[in-house]
Design a protein around this motif. Structure first.
Motif, short mmCIF file in Angstrom:
data_model
loop_
_atom_site.label_atom_id
_atom_site.label_comp_id
_atom_site.label_asym_id
_atom_site.label_seq_id
_atom_site.Cartn_x
_atom_site.Cartn_y
_atom_site.Cartn_z
N HIS A 7 42.15 5.92 29.55
CA HIS A 7 42.70 4.70 28.88
C HIS A 7 43.31 3.93 29.87
O HIS A 7 43.19 2.79 29.87
CB HIS A 7 43.48 5.14 27.57
N PRO A 44 41.89 8.50 20.72
CA PRO A 44 42.88 7.47 20.19
C PRO A 44 43.62 6.42 20.99
O PRO A 44 43.73 5.50 21.09
CB PRO A 44 44.19 8.31 19.26
N ASP A 45 44.03 6.96 22.23
CA ASP A 45 44.38 6.10 23.23
C ASP A 45 43.25 5.24 23.79
O ASP A 45 43.51 4.06 24.05
CB ASP A 45 44.72 7.03 24.62
N GLU A 46 42.19 5.46 23.93
CA GLU A 46 41.03 4.86 24.24
C GLU A 46 40.82 3.80 23.34
O GLU A 46 40.50 2.55 23.60
CB GLU A 46 39.71 5.78 24.86
N ILE A 47 40.80 4.17 22.10
CA ILE A 47 40.47 3.28 21.13
C ILE A 47 41.53 2.13 21.06
O ILE A 47 41.05 0.96 20.72
CB ILE A 47 40.65 3.90 19.69
N ARG A 48 42.92 2.74 21.38
CA ARG A 48 43.75 1.63 21.25
C ARG A 48 43.44 0.64 22.38
O ARG A 48 43.83 -0.57 22.18
CB ARG A 48 45.25 2.40 21.54
N VAL A 49 43.36 1.01 23.50
CA VAL A 49 43.16 0.01 24.70
C VAL A 49 42.06 -0.88 24.31
O VAL A 49 42.10 -1.92 24.59
CB VAL A 49 42.82 1.04 25.98
N ASN A 51 40.66 -1.91 21.48
CA ASN A 51 41.18 -2.66 20.20
C ASN A 51 41.85 -3.79 21.05
O ASN A 51 41.91 -5.12 20.81
CB ASN A 51 41.91 -2.10 19.36
N ASN A 52 42.76 -3.45 21.92
CA ASN A 52 43.65 -4.59 22.58
C ASN A 52 42.79 -5.36 23.55
O ASN A 52 43.13 -6.62 23.45
CB ASN A 52 44.61 -3.71 23.47
N SER A 55 40.78 -7.78 21.42
CA SER A 55 41.41 -8.88 20.66
C SER A 55 41.81 -9.85 21.54
O SER A 55 42.39 -11.19 20.96
CB SER A 55 42.95 -8.18 20.20
N ALA A 80 39.49 -2.87 14.05
CA ALA A 80 40.90 -2.78 14.53
C ALA A 80 41.64 -2.81 13.48
O ALA A 80 41.76 -3.35 12.53
CB ALA A 80 41.03 -4.26 15.34
N PRO A 81 43.11 -2.00 13.68
CA PRO A 81 43.95 -2.04 12.70
C PRO A 81 44.71 -3.30 12.67
O PRO A 81 44.84 -4.08 13.47
CB PRO A 81 45.13 -1.25 13.32
#
Length: 85
Positions: A7, A44-49, A51-52, A55, A80-81
């Protein structure tokens, strides 16, 4: 946080993606996703990055190729959340 640091590599690589012309194209997105997938799982860390990064893509920058790749990625990682209000 996972022991995997992919990530961080993705976040660093995204700087050059946006920095070269100010936008993310489908090929650059593919490279970022490949980093996330190279160990066989998008954590989850990769998904967060991801999504960021996504965005930051502006609607007028999304061509047919980018839309197809974003749609495929959403099927893999989910939407994305929604930010808390």
């Amino acid at each position: 946080m996972s022991a995997n640091r992919d990530h961080l590599e993705m976040a660093f690589h995204s700087i050059s993606c946006f920095g070269n012309d100010g936008r993310l194209d489908a090929t650059e997105l593919d490279r970022l996703v490949a980093i996330a997938e190279r160990d066989g799982i998008i954590d989850p860390d990769e998904i967060r990055v991801l999504n960021n990064i996504i965005s930051r893509v502006q609607p007028h920058e999304i061509d047919a190729a980018m839309k197809a790749r974003l749609d495929a990625l959403r099927r893999k990682i989910g939407p994305a959340p929604v930010p808390a209000t």
